[in-house]
Design a protein around this motif. Structure first.
Motif, PDB file in Angstrom:
ATOM      1  N   ASP A  10      -6.589   1.644  -0.613  1.00 41.54           N
ATOM      2  CA  ASP A  10      -5.502   1.960  -1.387  1.00 41.54           C
ATOM      3  C   ASP A  10      -5.299   2.264  -2.225  1.00 41.54           C
ATOM      4  O   ASP A  10      -5.542   1.677  -3.086  1.00 41.54           O
ATOM      5  CB  ASP A  10      -4.590   1.197  -0.548  1.00 41.54           C
ATOM      6  N   PRO A  66       1.178  -1.283  -0.153  1.00 44.82           N
ATOM      7  CA  PRO A  66       0.006   0.333  -0.113  1.00 44.82           C
ATOM      8  C   PRO A  66       0.918   1.591   0.329  1.00 44.82           C
ATOM      9  O   PRO A  66       1.699   1.555   0.117  1.00 44.82           O
ATOM     10  CB  PRO A  66      -0.858   0.062   1.448  1.00 44.82           C
ATOM     11  N   LYS A 124      -5.506   6.751   0.537  1.00 40.63           N
ATOM     12  CA  LYS A 124      -6.529   5.933   0.649  1.00 40.63           C
ATOM     13  C   LYS A 124      -7.592   7.435   0.109  1.00 40.63           C
ATOM     14  O   LYS A 124      -7.552   8.194  -0.245  1.00 40.63           O
ATOM     15  CB  LYS A 124      -6.929   5.591   2.537  1.00 40.63           C
TER      16      LYS A 124
END
Length: 463
Positions: free
Chosen positions: A435, A241, A245
């Motif tokens: 993500d 990730p 976000k």
């Protein structure tokens, strides 16, 4: 009077697990029909949250020795204005605009020089407003923080104006009530290893006891297999990730149709909802040219007694279980049946008890070992899925009707997708926190869930 107290081992895990690409912050949004009076809101937050629970006016202090535990201490420069903010949403003030505003905060760490929380009242959200809340996981688990947020609300519009404040009923445990009950009974029954051993010896004196003991041993063995051998197959959500976000959510759906689906299938509402998410993951994999695979997630399970008031210290008291979405199965009813089968197994499993003990043990190790062990388990799943049953009837925040809510607990390690299911006043919302590097089109997941829910309702109506 100034207060200083040790941060417990489990809370210390979450305090130490912040990483730039996965902050240990619980994010939530509350949807409001109008903007509440600002001074009234600040007063409610002060009286019902900051003054009731010391951690909201305390900051973390690092340990003095490498093997020591950190402490909470009163913030000498505490200011409520530093934590409660008011902003205006840019036009057009729709869900997309609110999602973008929330996303601007998701990668920003909370300032450890002060208490680890923020609340933002957002004006200009449609014809109403929204409340965005950020709480560090070290303060408390998601269920406890849900109770804290509900304590700011009332059954009637003007209840907060009265001087006397009655105790509020805690939120129901949600679709995972069976797991909660199982974990609570297992934890209370197993207060010590000696007591467990004696119980097991006595059970072996009867044929039914032998059969039950064997079944429990087999289930426990399966739990350890799951914990150690579960892995995430390569899929379109896989990868390391990044920092940024995304957040998306559905419009509210009425619960009646979904409950009807469950009754026809002999399944719970939770089975139906998890099956719909599994279907969305199946569609998402197909849309990205992958052969659909079953994808595992972590599910938090409350260990705290829900019929007792929250302790002033709050803290974390929960376990985690692995649930594997049957996201390789395409026919909706077949997928629902498999979801029910897997959930029924988890409800009879000692997994919650095992993982609660494991989390507590990890919290008593060094920071480096904590990081290694937590990532070992975190990397086995795509993220964390929560299902919270909020109040069954409408509630009010400072006189304003609440129309819904969502909340996401943080991921860790290589986790890329958080799922929030929240029921409130006979409605349901589903939200994804994804993500931005690995799940670039979370809107596709959202649309897929909407199609899955529509398909299940359609099947139920023609049955």
């Amino acid at each position: 009077m100034s207060e200083r107290r040790r941060i417990g081992p489990v809370d210390t895990i979450w305090l130490n697990m912040d990483r730039p690409n996965n902050l240990m912050v619980i994010e939530s949004v509350m949807f409001l029909d109008a903007a509440p009076d600002w001074d009234r809101l600040v007063d409610v937050v002060r009286r019902r949250m900051v003054e009731r629970f010391p951690v909201f006016h305390q900051r973390p202090v690092p340990p003095r020795t490498p093997l020591g535990l950190p402490h909470w201490e009163d913030d000498p420069d505490f200011s409520l204005e530093r934590h409660v903010h008011r902003v205006r949403l840019p036009r057009p003030g729709d869900d997309a605009a609110l999602q973008r505003l929330l996303e601007q905060h998701l990668h920003v760490p909370l300032d450890r020089a002060h208490p680890l929380w923020q609340i933002h009242l957002v004006d200009g959200y449609g014809s109403g407003a929204a409340l965005l809340c950020r709480f560090h996981h070290a303060l408390a688990d998601g269920i406890a923080l849900t109770q804290v947020m509900l304590s700011l609300t009332d059954e009637a519009p003007d209840d907060d104006l009265g001087e006397a404040e009655g105790a509020l009923a805690p939120p129901r445990p949600g679709g995972l009530a069976g797991l909660v009950d199982s974990a609570l009974s297992a934890t209370r029954a197993g207060a010590g290893l000696t007591r467990q051993a004696m119980t097991g010896i006595l059970a072996l004196t009867t044929p039914s006891g032998v059969a039950g003991a064997v079944a429990q041993v087999l289930r426990t063995g399966q739990v350890f297999d799951d914990l150690l051998l579960t892995s995430t197959p390569d899929n379109p959500l896989s990868g390391t990730p990044g920092i940024h976000k995304r957040a998306v959510w559905s419009q509210p759906w009425p619960l009646a149709d979904l409950k009807h689906v469950g009754r026809l299938a002999g399944a719970t509402l939770n089975d139906v909802l998890l099956s719909a998410v599994a279907g969305a993951l199946c569609r998402y994999q197909l849309d990205h040219g992958a052969v659909p695979a079953d994808l595992p997630t972590m599910v938090p399970v409350n260990i705290r007694r829900l019929d007792q008031p929250l302790p002033r210290e709050l803290g974390n008291k929960f376990a985690l279980v692995f649930f594997t979405f049957p996201s390789s199965i395409q026919p909706p009813l077949e997928r629902l049946a498999e979801t029910k089968r897997r959930m029924d197994w988890l409800k009879r499993s000692p997994e919650a008890t095992v993982t609660f003990g494991l989390i507590t043990a990890i919290g008593r190790t060094t920071r480096q070992l904590e990081h290694y062990v937590v990532n070992f388990f975190a990397d086995k799943v795509i993220g964390v899925t929560t299902n919270v049953a909020g109040p069954a009837s409408v509630r009010y925040l400072c006189g304003v009707r609440i129309s819904g809510a969502l909340g996401w607990v943080p991921g860790s390690g290589r986790q890329t997708l958080g799922v929030s299911i929240f029921t409130y006043a006979d409605t349901l919302r589903v939200g994804f926190m994804a993500d931005a590097d690995r799940v670039r089109e979370p809107e596709k997941l959202l649309h897929a869930v909407e199609r899955e829910v529509a398909d299940l309702i359609s099947v139920a109506r023609t049955a």
